[in-house]
Design a protein around this motif. Structure first.
Motif, mmCIF file in Angstrom:
data_model
loop_
_atom_site.group_PDB
_atom_site.id
_atom_site.type_symbol
_atom_site.label_atom_id
_atom_site.label_comp_id
_atom_site.label_asym_id
_atom_site.label_seq_id
_atom_site.Cartn_x
_atom_site.Cartn_y
_atom_site.Cartn_z
ATOM 1 N N GLY A 48 2.887 12.316 10.668
ATOM 2 C CA GLY A 48 2.677 10.896 10.933
ATOM 3 C C GLY A 48 2.122 10.182 9.726
ATOM 4 N N ARG A 49 1.428 9.102 9.993
ATOM 5 C CA ARG A 49 0.884 8.262 8.938
ATOM 6 C C ARG A 49 -0.536 7.854 9.332
ATOM 7 N NH1 ARG A 49 4.489 3.227 7.406
ATOM 8 N NH2 ARG A 49 5.746 4.945 6.567
ATOM 9 N N LEU A 50 -1.456 7.919 8.372
ATOM 10 C CA LEU A 50 -2.847 7.563 8.635
ATOM 11 C C LEU A 50 -3.301 6.571 7.571
ATOM 12 C CD1 LEU A 50 -5.300 8.164 10.465
ATOM 13 C CD2 LEU A 50 -5.974 9.917 8.814
ATOM 14 N N ARG A 51 -3.704 5.375 8.018
ATOM 15 C CA ARG A 51 -4.137 4.313 7.109
ATOM 16 C C ARG A 51 -5.665 4.290 7.079
ATOM 17 N NH1 ARG A 51 -1.052 0.091 10.705
ATOM 18 N NH2 ARG A 51 -2.261 1.389 12.144
ATOM 19 N N VAL A 52 -6.220 4.590 5.899
ATOM 20 C CA VAL A 52 -7.666 4.759 5.763
ATOM 21 C C VAL A 52 -8.216 3.761 4.751
ATOM 22 C CG1 VAL A 52 -9.535 6.365 5.236
ATOM 23 C CG2 VAL A 52 -7.421 7.204 6.288
ATOM 24 N N GLY A 53 -9.251 3.038 5.130
ATOM 25 C CA GLY A 53 -9.905 2.108 4.225
ATOM 26 C C GLY A 53 -11.212 2.673 3.704
ATOM 27 N N PHE A 54 -11.685 2.116 2.606
ATOM 28 C CA PHE A 54 -12.987 2.507 2.059
ATOM 29 C C PHE A 54 -13.515 1.359 1.226
ATOM 30 C CE2 PHE A 54 -9.627 4.070 -0.687
ATOM 31 C CZ PHE A 54 -9.990 3.590 -1.936
ATOM 32 N N THR A 55 -14.828 1.262 1.141
ATOM 33 C CA THR A 55 -15.440 0.233 0.309
ATOM 34 C C THR A 55 -15.531 0.726 -1.127
ATOM 35 O OG1 THR A 55 -17.693 1.032 0.692
ATOM 36 C CG2 THR A 55 -16.814 -0.583 2.267
ATOM 37 N N ALA A 56 -15.775 -0.203 -2.035
ATOM 38 C CA ALA A 56 -15.833 0.155 -3.456
ATOM 39 C C ALA A 56 -16.976 1.109 -3.751
ATOM 40 C CB ALA A 56 -15.978 -1.112 -4.303
ATOM 41 N N VAL A 112 0.887 14.729 7.223
ATOM 42 C CA VAL A 112 0.431 13.365 7.508
ATOM 43 C C VAL A 112 0.340 12.582 6.199
ATOM 44 C CG1 VAL A 112 -1.421 11.933 8.463
ATOM 45 C CG2 VAL A 112 -0.856 14.125 9.533
ATOM 46 N N GLU A 113 1.007 11.449 6.153
ATOM 47 C CA GLU A 113 0.959 10.592 4.965
ATOM 48 C C GLU A 113 -0.317 9.757 4.991
ATOM 49 O OE1 GLU A 113 3.450 6.935 2.829
ATOM 50 O OE2 GLU A 113 4.013 7.661 4.824
ATOM 51 N N LEU A 114 -1.135 9.882 3.945
ATOM 52 C CA LEU A 114 -2.365 9.102 3.827
ATOM 53 C C LEU A 114 -2.093 7.823 3.047
ATOM 54 C CD1 LEU A 114 -5.241 11.657 3.073
ATOM 55 C CD2 LEU A 114 -4.947 10.257 5.115
ATOM 56 N N ILE A 115 -2.408 6.687 3.641
ATOM 57 C CA ILE A 115 -2.287 5.393 2.975
ATOM 58 C C ILE A 115 -3.697 4.842 2.812
ATOM 59 C CG2 ILE A 115 -1.333 3.061 3.113
ATOM 60 C CD1 ILE A 115 0.883 4.213 4.859
ATOM 61 N N LEU A 116 -4.148 4.695 1.579
ATOM 62 C CA LEU A 116 -5.530 4.312 1.301
ATOM 63 C C LEU A 116 -5.619 2.855 0.876
ATOM 64 C CD1 LEU A 116 -6.610 7.500 -0.696
ATOM 65 C CD2 LEU A 116 -6.771 7.076 1.764
ATOM 66 N N GLU A 117 -6.693 2.207 1.307
ATOM 67 C CA GLU A 117 -6.890 0.789 0.992
ATOM 68 C C GLU A 117 -8.373 0.522 0.730
ATOM 69 O OE1 GLU A 117 -6.720 -3.446 3.388
ATOM 70 O OE2 GLU A 117 -5.130 -1.979 3.748
ATOM 71 N N GLU A 118 -8.667 -0.104 -0.400
ATOM 72 C CA GLU A 118 -10.045 -0.473 -0.734
ATOM 73 C C GLU A 118 -10.295 -1.929 -0.348
ATOM 74 O OE1 GLU A 118 -12.803 -1.180 -4.715
ATOM 75 O OE2 GLU A 118 -11.213 0.340 -4.772
ATOM 76 N N GLY A 119 -11.505 -2.209 0.125
ATOM 77 C CA GLY A 119 -11.818 -3.586 0.495
ATOM 78 C C GLY A 119 -13.285 -3.750 0.845
ATOM 79 N N ARG A 120 -13.676 -4.984 1.088
ATOM 80 C CA ARG A 120 -15.037 -5.275 1.526
ATOM 81 C C ARG A 120 -15.220 -4.831 2.973
ATOM 82 N NH1 ARG A 120 -16.435 -11.385 0.055
ATOM 83 N NH2 ARG A 120 -18.352 -10.698 1.093
ATOM 84 N N SER A 121 -16.469 -4.546 3.320
ATOM 85 C CA SER A 121 -16.760 -4.023 4.656
ATOM 86 C C SER A 121 -16.238 -4.937 5.753
ATOM 87 C CB SER A 121 -18.277 -3.832 4.820
ATOM 88 O OG SER A 121 -18.750 -2.836 3.956
ATOM 89 N N SER A 122 -16.487 -6.237 5.621
ATOM 90 C CA SER A 122 -16.077 -7.172 6.672
ATOM 91 C C SER A 122 -14.560 -7.190 6.831
ATOM 92 C CB SER A 122 -16.599 -8.579 6.364
ATOM 93 O OG SER A 122 -16.132 -9.019 5.091
ATOM 94 N N GLY A 142 -5.810 -3.424 14.015
ATOM 95 C CA GLY A 142 -4.870 -2.315 14.062
ATOM 96 C C GLY A 142 -4.073 -2.094 12.799
ATOM 97 N N THR A 143 -4.430 -2.776 11.698
ATOM 98 C CA THR A 143 -3.718 -2.545 10.435
ATOM 99 C C THR A 143 -4.344 -1.395 9.639
ATOM 100 O OG1 THR A 143 -5.027 -4.282 9.356
ATOM 101 C CG2 THR A 143 -2.901 -4.919 10.278
ATOM 102 N N LEU A 144 -5.503 -0.922 10.075
ATOM 103 C CA LEU A 144 -6.104 0.299 9.552
ATOM 104 C C LEU A 144 -6.423 1.208 10.739
ATOM 105 C CD1 LEU A 144 -8.709 -0.712 6.782
ATOM 106 C CD2 LEU A 144 -6.539 0.474 6.453
ATOM 107 N N ASP A 145 -6.394 2.519 10.500
ATOM 108 C CA ASP A 145 -6.709 3.488 11.548
ATOM 109 C C ASP A 145 -8.159 3.963 11.474
ATOM 110 O OD1 ASP A 145 -3.982 3.612 12.552
ATOM 111 O OD2 ASP A 145 -3.527 4.658 10.678
#
Length: 297
Positions: free
Chosen positions: A91-99, A121-131, A140-143
């Motif tokens: 599947g696909r897993l979208r994971v966010g993290f802060t700087a 499982v495909e990991l899709i990573l995204e950096e961003g601010r906590s809010s 639902g755009t991140l898991d």
């Protein structure tokens, strides 16, 4: 026409004998014969020539068998894929993290262990601010996302603590305390502070202010920054000093000096957040991996 008809036909075609095919399929021979007759009636064409006690595919049967085999291979593959997805193996897993959290080795180790354990499982990573990451989780755009508490919403989002680390003083090169091995917080009472307030509630910055007040002073705020990572850049510019998580030592080592604080109560926490209504195994596996539980349990 049902899949069982195709499987029955394939078995009879491969065995060339109704009785042997029935034994292999585990059904009675008369029932199998009836199913094959029903299939031929539905197609409107015979598929076998009866030769003695055996069966031989005719031209229609040979062409039909080629297509049936292809269909069953695809069906079996789809079923296997569905079972793997249900177990969280593909599947696909979208994971966010802060700087700031991305500098903590607990995050990199969790992602590395997850990729090794669940390579499908495909990991899709995204950096961003906590809010922004919290909003993406709720939409639902991140898991899942590595965040520092507190969360804006604990009703819709679950949270598991991943790591706790000490806070250190970040000082510009040339600062009078840069050669110290450790500092008491009260020794920074006259310093200009760079803070990084959270828009959605008290966080690290507010904890720093509270610790300073316990040490007998209110910090002089020289500058506020929108996020933790940019704070170190302002320290490098000698705008002030900052109290940051220990993992930030990796930033600007050429122009910033990091000194341990003796205030053991001043800690930085971060963890993994996810939607409470998300029951997917891929997310559960990441939670277990990040919190060092058995990921296959």
């Amino acid at each position: 026409m049902e899949l069982r008809h195709l499987r029955y036909f394939r078995a009879v075609a491969e065995d060339g004998h109704m009785t042997r095919a029935a034994e292999r399929l585990g059904i009675a021979q008369p029932a199998l014969s009836q199913q094959i007759r029903n299939l031929e009636e539905e197609l409107g064409v015979p598929l076998f020539d009866r030769v003695g006690r055996g069966l031989a595919l005719n031209e229609a049967g040979r062409l039909f068998l080629e297509e049936v085999r292809d269909v069953l291979v695809r069906v079996d593959g789809a079923a296997s894929l569905a079972r793997q997805a249900g177990r969280g193996e593909v599947g696909r897993l979208r994971v966010g993290f802060t700087a700031s959290t991305c500098f903590n080795p607990a995050v990199t180790e969790a992602l590395k262990a997850y990729r090794q354990t669940w390579p499908g499982v495909e990991l899709i990573l995204e950096e961003g601010r906590s809010s922004l990451l919290e909003a993406a989780l709720e939409q639902g755009t991140l898991d899942a996302a590595f965040l520092r508490p507190p969360l804006r919403s604990t009703e819709r989002l679950g949270f598991e603590l991943v790591a706790t680390e000490p806070m250190v003083a970040a000082l510009p090169v040339g600062h009078r305390h840069q050669g110290r091995s450790a500092l008491k917080l009260e020794e920074l009472r006259d310093e200009p502070f760079i803070l990084y307030p959270r828009a959605n509630g008290p966080g690290l910055s507010e904890n720093v202010v509270a610790a300073c007040q316990r040490a007998g002073f209110t910090p002089k705020v020289a500058q506020q920054t929108p996020q933790l990572a940019s704070t170190v850049n302002l320290v490098a510019a000698a705008i002030g000093i900052a109290i940051v998580p220990d993992c930030m030592r990796q930033l600007r080592p050429d122009s910033v000096r990091y000194v341990t604080l003796q205030d053991a109560a001043l800690k930085a926490e971060f963890g993994l957040a996810w939607r409470r209504d998300d029951r997917s195994r891929t997310v559960r596996h990441l939670i277990d991996t990040a919190t060092q539980a058995d990921p296959r349990g």
